[in-house]
Scaffold this motif. Structure first.
Motif, PDB file in Angstrom:
ATOM      1  N   THR A 277      28.659  34.505  47.315  1.00  0.00           N
ATOM      2  CA  THR A 277      29.895  35.258  47.584  1.00  0.00           C
ATOM      3  C   THR A 277      30.869  35.091  46.425  1.00  0.00           C
ATOM      4  O   THR A 277      31.498  36.061  45.982  1.00  0.00           O
ATOM      5  N   LEU A 278      31.007  33.872  45.929  1.00  0.00           N
ATOM      6  CA  LEU A 278      31.902  33.618  44.797  1.00  0.00           C
ATOM      7  C   LEU A 278      31.434  34.362  43.548  1.00  0.00           C
ATOM      8  O   LEU A 278      32.253  34.872  42.778  1.00  0.00           O
ATOM      9  N   LYS A 279      30.132  34.458  43.372  1.00  0.00           N
ATOM     10  CA  LYS A 279      29.585  35.205  42.226  1.00  0.00           C
ATOM     11  C   LYS A 279      29.876  36.693  42.377  1.00  0.00           C
ATOM     12  O   LYS A 279      30.203  37.384  41.399  1.00  0.00           O
ATOM     13  N   ALA A 280      29.773  37.204  43.589  1.00  0.00           N
ATOM     14  CA  ALA A 280      30.105  38.613  43.835  1.00  0.00           C
ATOM     15  C   ALA A 280      31.581  38.868  43.530  1.00  0.00           C
ATOM     16  O   ALA A 280      31.941  39.874  42.911  1.00  0.00           O
ATOM     17  N   GLN A 281      32.442  37.941  43.960  1.00  0.00           N
ATOM     18  CA  GLN A 281      33.871  38.079  43.663  1.00  0.00           C
ATOM     19  C   GLN A 281      34.133  38.037  42.156  1.00  0.00           C
ATOM     20  O   GLN A 281      34.966  38.786  41.635  1.00  0.00           O
TER      21      GLN A 281
END
Length: 505
Positions: A277-281
């Motif tokens: 999720t952090l990578k997507a953000q």
């Protein structure tokens, strides 16, 4: 007897005329406010919200001049910031056909836009038509230059995208700023102290306790720089650039885009969220930042340091996990037709993402409505607000709508996601159909327009889902998808369909 009857008829008619005039003036105030507010929204990167404001102004006003102004501003916004050149050209055509008073400027801007989009044959025809119709026009000299270039098919080359620095606006207006850091340098010259106090005096930037003064200052250090203005502190990577703007100091942080993201990702997401999720953000934030860099080349800055663009809390917000997310996605950007997308994101979609076309009247293939069940499991998914009738009237009055005797608020248009695009206000005075986001939502500070409206006696109850505009990436939904084991690529393609992930550096 006849005169008396006429007199009585006029007395009956006069209040009706007065009420109609008041309604027209009330709508005009709302239109002008939205036109002015759109300028601020553009300033902080909220281009689709600005589009919504121009749409509102055009719809509510009864004055041709205001409609023309809204159309011209809207076309410029579409062409300059939203990569929607065809939509802008359609607006210029509409002005040429329906607003003779605006034909000259529309014809010139149409020719200019055709030239900038490398449609030289069409540009030549349009520019020649301008000179034929307006041989002494306001834009004749610019038109002649463009026409000559178009005939030779000369246009600025399409620049290759390189890893950029971003210019982040930290303070727009201040008279004094304090900078701290180890081994400071000013305009590439060493400064012996670890603290600099800059202030404005006689149109120059001065450094306290020195004879130095200049029109602008670049400040570097071996460590992140601490910027202090009016007691507020922020520690930043990169360098600080200070310039004079409107008799004030404007403070900018010039920083490599990847270093910028080290602070943005933990400011926009919970570091405890799944790494994917952090990578997507990180990819969404990088794409958004690059989009602004490419569309604000003639501005003093590319981004503001708060949620108007993206939250940018500084070095103190950085964490190991969010830094890992940035590092592992370095250079990855979402593109459509070779261009970085406008990567809109919202706190929570409320279970159904919104269509940019229905909300803002602009189609983007990657900003479409579709079910988003994961968002309903996240925070900010549900909310409820209650208002008395007089509270609603007073709130609408504060934004320029003079409503009296409010009877009901009825949805009259919904988008594919169920969001209420337009509402009808039924009242003794001030009846009308209005865009929900720019009137009711703004007046009552509602979190979203994905809601139902119920009236119990003297009370309106709004039961809603989601938080924000609902368009694009849902941050809480992405967190839930990450918990389910989805990769960052799967998360991004879920929220931004019809896009490609491309490594640009």
């Amino acid at each position: 007897m006849v005169k008396r009857a006429i007199f009585i008829f006029i007395l009956i008619l006069l209040p009706t005329i007065t009420l109609a005039q008041e309604d027209t003036l009330s709508a005009e105030r709302l239109a002008q406010w939205n036109i002015n507010y759109a300028s601020y929204l553009i300033d902080v990167g909220k281009y689709l919200e600005a589009l919504d404001a121009y749409n509102t102004a055009y719809e509510v006003t009864a004055y041709r001049q205001t409609k023309l102004k809204a159309l011209l501003y809207k076309a410029n916004l579409l062409a300059t910031f939203l990569d929607a050149e065809e939509e802008a050209l359609n607006i210029y055509e509409k002005i040429i056909k329906e607003y003779p008073e605006g034909e000259e400027i529309a014809l010139y801007r149409k020719g200019l836009l055709l030239f900038e989009t490398r449609r030289f044959k069409d540009a030549v025809m349009t520019l020649e038509l301008y000179l034929k119709k307006y041989p002494q026009g306001r834009f004749r000299f610019q038109t002649e230059v463009l026409l000559e270039k178009a005939k030779k098919a000369i246009a600025p080359p399409i620049p290759k995208i390189k890893r950029p620095e971003v210019r982040v606006l930290i303070h727009r207006k201040t008279k004094e700023v304090k900078i701290r850091g180890k081994n400071l340098s000013i305009n590439n010259h060493p400064f012996l102290k670890n603290e600099i106090i800059c202030y404005l005096k006689n149109g120059k930037i001065h450094i306290k306790n020195t004879n130095f003064f200049s029109k602008s200052i670049n400040i570097n250090a071996e460590t992140p720089l601490e910027v202090i203005v009016k007691g507020k502190r922020k520690k930043l990577r990169g360098r600080i650039f200070i310039k004079i703007k409107e008799n004030n100091l404007m403070v900018l942080n010039i920083v490599d885009i990847e270093s910028y993201l080290l602070s943005v990702v933990p400011s926009e997401s919970w570091p405890s969220w799944p790494l994917e999720t952090l990578k997507a953000q990180a990819v969404a934030a990088r794409t958004y930042a690059l989009y602004q860099v490419l569309h604000r080349k003639n501005w003093d800055y590319d981004l503001v340091d708060y949620e108007g663009d993206q939250a940018y809390g500084g070095v103190d917000r950085e964490t190991d996990r969010t830094t890992q997310a940035v590092r592992e996605t370095e250079g990855l950007v979402l593109v459509e037709k070779g261009r970085p997308i406008l990567a809109m994101y919202t706190a929570n979609s409320g279970g159904y993402t919104a269509s940019a076309k229905s909300i803002f009247k602009l189609y983007k293939s990657y900003l479409i409505a579709h079910p988003d069940p994961p968002s309903l499991k996240g925070k900010m998914a549900y909310w409820e607000k209650e208002f008395k009738v007089d509270q609603v009237e007073n709130a609408l009055r504060r934004i320029g709508l003079k409503i009296k005797g409010l009877k009901d608020i009825v949805p009259v248009e919904k988008g594919p996601s169920g969001r209420i695009i337009k509402i009808k206000i039924i009242a003794d005075k001030g009846n009308g159909i209005f865009r929900t986001r720019t009137t009711l939502r703004r007046a009552l500070k509602l979190p979203e327009i994905l809601f139902s409206i119920k009236k119990f006696g003297n009370t309106f109850v709004f039961e809603g889902h989601g938080w924000g505009h609902g368009v694009g990436y849902s941050q809480w939904g992405a967190a839930e998808l990450g918990k389910k084991g989805k990769s960052f690529k799967e998360i991004l393609l879920f929220y931004y369909p019809n896009t490609l992930l491309k490594k640009l550096w």
